[in-house]
Design an enzyme around this catalytic site. Structure first.
Site, mmCIF file in Angstrom:
data_model
loop_
_atom_site.group_PDB
_atom_site.id
_atom_site.type_symbol
_atom_site.label_atom_id
_atom_site.label_comp_id
_atom_site.label_asym_id
_atom_site.label_seq_id
_atom_site.Cartn_x
_atom_site.Cartn_y
_atom_site.Cartn_z
ATOM 1 N N ARG A 11 45.007 44.118 -3.926
ATOM 2 C CA ARG A 11 45.779 44.735 -2.844
ATOM 3 C C ARG A 11 46.857 45.661 -3.417
ATOM 4 O O ARG A 11 47.156 46.727 -2.876
ATOM 5 C CB ARG A 11 46.471 43.649 -2.009
ATOM 6 C CG ARG A 11 45.677 43.187 -0.819
ATOM 7 C CD ARG A 11 45.952 44.122 0.340
ATOM 8 N NE ARG A 11 44.771 44.323 1.159
ATOM 9 C CZ ARG A 11 44.416 43.554 2.171
ATOM 10 N NH1 ARG A 11 45.145 42.521 2.488
ATOM 11 N NH2 ARG A 11 43.343 43.822 2.859
ATOM 12 N N ARG B 137 57.913 41.051 0.477
ATOM 13 C CA ARG B 137 56.572 40.466 0.442
ATOM 14 C C ARG B 137 55.766 41.002 1.625
ATOM 15 O O ARG B 137 56.280 41.040 2.757
ATOM 16 C CB ARG B 137 56.682 38.936 0.499
ATOM 17 C CG ARG B 137 55.390 38.238 0.809
ATOM 18 C CD ARG B 137 55.450 36.754 0.577
ATOM 19 N NE ARG B 137 54.590 36.026 1.476
ATOM 20 C CZ ARG B 137 53.267 36.058 1.472
ATOM 21 N NH1 ARG B 137 52.619 36.781 0.576
ATOM 22 N NH2 ARG B 137 52.556 35.372 2.344
ATOM 23 N N GLU C 224 52.845 30.161 5.612
ATOM 24 C CA GLU C 224 52.381 30.910 4.434
ATOM 25 C C GLU C 224 52.882 30.145 3.206
ATOM 26 O O GLU C 224 53.301 28.999 3.340
ATOM 27 C CB GLU C 224 52.825 32.385 4.505
ATOM 28 C CG GLU C 224 54.302 32.620 4.733
ATOM 29 C CD GLU C 224 55.130 32.510 3.483
ATOM 30 O OE1 GLU C 224 54.985 33.368 2.616
ATOM 31 O OE2 GLU C 224 55.959 31.580 3.369
ATOM 32 N N ASP D 253 45.048 34.258 10.805
ATOM 33 C CA ASP D 253 44.307 33.160 11.438
ATOM 34 C C ASP D 253 45.310 32.334 12.222
ATOM 35 O O ASP D 253 46.510 32.478 12.031
ATOM 36 C CB ASP D 253 43.593 32.299 10.379
ATOM 37 C CG ASP D 253 44.536 31.831 9.290
ATOM 38 O OD1 ASP D 253 44.631 32.522 8.256
ATOM 39 O OD2 ASP D 253 45.213 30.802 9.472
HETATM 40 N N1 HPA Z 1 48.241 28.582 5.562
HETATM 41 C C1 HPA Z 1 48.910 29.049 4.514
HETATM 42 N N2 HPA Z 1 48.907 30.310 4.162
HETATM 43 C C2 HPA Z 1 48.188 31.159 4.905
HETATM 44 C C3 HPA Z 1 47.470 30.742 5.999
HETATM 45 C C4 HPA Z 1 47.501 29.386 6.352
HETATM 46 O O1 HPA Z 1 46.867 28.962 7.326
HETATM 47 N N3 HPA Z 1 46.851 31.824 6.532
HETATM 48 C C5 HPA Z 1 47.197 32.880 5.772
HETATM 49 N N4 HPA Z 1 48.006 32.489 4.784
#
Ligand code: HPA
Length: 239
Positions: free
Chosen positions: A28, A91, A183, A208
């Site tokens: 990235r 970040r 996160e 998600d």
């Molecule tokens: N948990 C932790 N970090 C993450 C998640 C998660 O569901 N989705 C994207 N980063």
């Protein structure tokens, strides 16, 4: 300065701009350098953690990956803040949605992070724990940058966890406390910034959702990523 290069960064003093954008993924970092910066030069590649410095709208900006988790981002943030004269780390990552106010593809800005990490213990303040808070200045600039491009950011508490496959955390309790998203990096980044007298901010897109089970497609992730990058870059160059 005798401290550079460090065990984890091969760059020389002056190679990084005042502000470093930090995605988790080294690829990235390369993508950002190639698609968003001009005249980007590779300044670090230790362990494949690619770092570049280039310009955005004529101003110097760096980008370097953090890797995943607090131990990883803690190393890079510590070395950038304390040994490379970096002033700001933003970040740019993904997070899982926790409350139903937050939807997939939303932009979240972590005003502060709650954590199950023991990161603060090392600072020797005993029961008095250093809080994990964002830079007010960066947050103000990021909110303004988001609104400028028509994005209403969700600003508030995020959960920085040491565990992805978590069999223990009571997410309902965190939701009840208004924790928006989960996160794995911000708390250590924020505490390192406080410790060094520097500035940090976490901007995430929701990739998600832990309640609705929704996920984003790769194409959606790319589009939301581009929006987040514009916000982060405008924040980086804001006066
Ligand atoms: N948990 C932790 N970090 C993450 C998640 C998660 O569901 N989705 C994207 N980063």
């Amino acid at each position: 300065m005798a401290n550079v290069p460090t065990p984890h960064i091969s760059a020389q003093l002056g190679d990084f701009a005042e502000t470093v954008l930090m995605p988790g993924d080294p690829l990235r970092s390369k993508f950002i350098a190639e698609n968003f910066l001009e005249d980007a030069v590779l300044v670090n590649n230790v362990r494949g953690v690619q770092g570049y410095t280039g310009t955005y709208k004529g101003k110097r900006v760096s980008v370097m990956a953090s890797g995943m988790g607090m131990p990883a981002i803690g190393i890079y943030a510590h070395e950038l803040f304390n040994f490379y004269d970096v002033k700001n780390i933003i970040r740019v990552g993904t997070a899982g949605g926790l409350t139903t106010d937050v939807k997939v593809r939303d932009v979240v800005m972590g005003q502060a992070a709650v954590t199950n990490s023991n990161w603060a213990a090392q600072y020797g303040t005993g029961d008095v724990k250093i809080p994990a808070i964002a830079s007010f200045d960066l947050l103000k600039k990021a909110e303004a940058a988001a609104k400028e491009i028509g994005v209403e950011p969700n600003i508030g508490l995020i959960f920085s966890s040491d565990v992805f496959y978590d069999g223990n955390t009571d997410y309902d309790k965190l939701r009840d406390l208004g924790v928006m998203a989960t996160e794995m990096e911000s708390a250590a980044l924020y505490m390192e910034a406080t410790r060094a007298g520097k500035n940090a901010l976490c901007i995430c897109t929701i990739s998600d959702h832990l309640v609705t089970g929704e996920v984003t497609t790769p194409e959606e992730r790319q589009n939301t990523f581009t929006t987040m990058m514009k916000i982060a870059l405008e924040t980086a160059i804001a006066e």
